[in-house]
Design an enzyme around this catalytic site. Structure first.
Site, PDB file in Angstrom:
ATOM      1  CB  CYS A 147      35.030 -58.041 -13.639  1.00  0.00           C
ATOM      2  SG  CYS A 147      34.543 -58.242 -11.922  1.00  0.00           S
ATOM      3  CB  CYS A 150      32.174 -56.101 -12.011  1.00  0.00           C
ATOM      4  SG  CYS A 150      33.806 -56.457 -11.409  1.00  0.00           S
ATOM      5  CG  ASP A 151      30.668 -55.838 -15.705  1.00  0.00           C
ATOM      6  OD1 ASP A 151      30.305 -54.933 -14.938  1.00  0.00           O
ATOM      7  OD2 ASP A 151      31.739 -55.817 -16.330  1.00  0.00           O
TER       8      ASP A 151
END
Ligand code: NAP
Length: 324
Positions: A147, A150-151
């Protein structure tokens, strides 16, 4: 009076009877909720693990009509939810664990209780596929990710590798260029599946490099990812590439394990629906990526969700009009 059974009361309080129960809160589930709510069926949506579904993890959605400048995935999910709730849908932060389709109303057991549903709309989406190479599982969250939204931030000024040749790989690789010092896209073939616009953007981007006809055979590192072992599929040559991050975007598998054996599915586990979103079980509909190996767009999933809810409404209306 002495025959009153408190045990039964407890069970009753945890059991909710609903006309339409929707599993999953991605675009398909929330669009279904909107339509079922407007039909005054008071639908309940069980969010599952990811409110807003996979779309909520997408940084920017540029191909959902009505947003000429694009819209954030999480923001679009919130708008879907708000609109459905405005008409009476209830969104519960709950996870379905077990489902029994052997008799109606259908039983769905969740983390917090039990539902009896007259109709069900299955919109549990799909999960990213893994490369299944040594080191991948151990280093997930330590350099290996599925992701970018997200990261991506954790890879500021770092070297990142993206694996995949489809729209997701290109879209997410371009997103990571905001943070990373370089993004190397590794693909197992020479041709990409991604659309021309994304391909051109990536090829012109100064931070992007490409390694073709190559697969990752191992993620290397103890506490965190430090390198990847690679193999060129044409020459057989093996090499090592130092990297801080590995983002994997190689497709998805439908989240249909819970329904296995209770309805018709394809070999790959996609729930089979007809053109009315009906599954092989009466009163049970499926929408979005759990039933769609072909399109997987926010708009197509939302469209399937709307169709499923319209059909569930018709089904309930027909049943009510038949005297029992
Ligand atoms: P996809 O189109 O199925 O692409 C998966 C890619 O991963 C393919 O290039 C495939 O290689 C590669 N791959 C699969 N297994 C692999 C493995 N074990 N090792 C190495 N590479 C592997 O998946 P996606 O990119 O997630 O897209 C899914 C759907 O969503 C598509 O229909 C796409 O159009 C859509 N989507 C659209 C957008 C957008 O419109 N902006 C954004 C994201 C996704 P091969 O090419 O060799 O098979």
């Amino acid at each position: 009076i002495t025959g009153a059974t408190p045990k039964e009361d407890t069970t009753m309080s945890n059991e909710k009877h609903v006309k339409v129960l929707i599993l999953g809160s991605g675009p398909a589930g929330l669009a279904a909720a909107l339509y079922a709510a407007r039909a005054e069926l008071e639908p309940i949506v069980l969010t599952g693990m990811q409110l807003g579904g996979q779309a909520a993890l997408t940084h920017l959605i540029e191909n959902y009509p009505g947003f000429p400048g694009g819209v954030g995935g999480a923001q679009l999910g919130e708008l879907f939810q708000k609109q459905a709730e405005h008409f009476g849908a209830k969104v519960e932060f709950d996870l379905a664990n077990e489902i029994d389709l052997s008799q109606r109303p259908y039983t769905v057991k969740t983390d917090s209780g039990e539902y009896k549903a007259e109709t069900l709309i299955l919109s549990t989406g799909a999960t990213p596929l893994h490369l299944e190479v040594p080191g991948e599982v151990e280093l997930t969250g330590r350099g290996v990710s599925y992701c970018a939204t997200c990261d991506g931030w954790f890879f500021k000024d770092k070297k990142v590798v993206v694996v995949g040749g489809g729209d997701s790989a290109f879209e997410e690789a371009l997103f990571i260029t905001r943070y990373a010092s370089s993004v190397t896209l590794i693909h197992r073939r020479e041709e990409f599946r991604a659309g021309a616009i994304l391909q051109n953007r990536a090829k012109e981007h100064p931070k992007m490099n490409f390694i073709l006809n190559t697969v990752v055979t191992e993620a290397v590192g103890t506490d965190k990812l430090t390198a990847l072992k690679l193999k060129n599929l044409q020459t057989g040559e093996e090499s090592t590439l130092e990297t801080d991050g590995l983002f994997i975007f190689i497709g998805h598998a439908p989240n249909s394990q819970m329904f296995k054996g209770q309805m018709e599915m394809s070999d790959l586990g996609y729930v089979i629906v007809n053109d009315k979103m009906e599954t092989s079980v009466e009163g049970v509909y499926a929408a979005g990526e759990i039933a769609d190996p072909h399109f997987r767009q926010v708009i197509t999933s939302a469209g399937m969700g709307a169709a499923a809810a319209i059909q569930a409404t018709r089904y309930l209306e027909e049943r009510e009009s038949v005297p029992s």
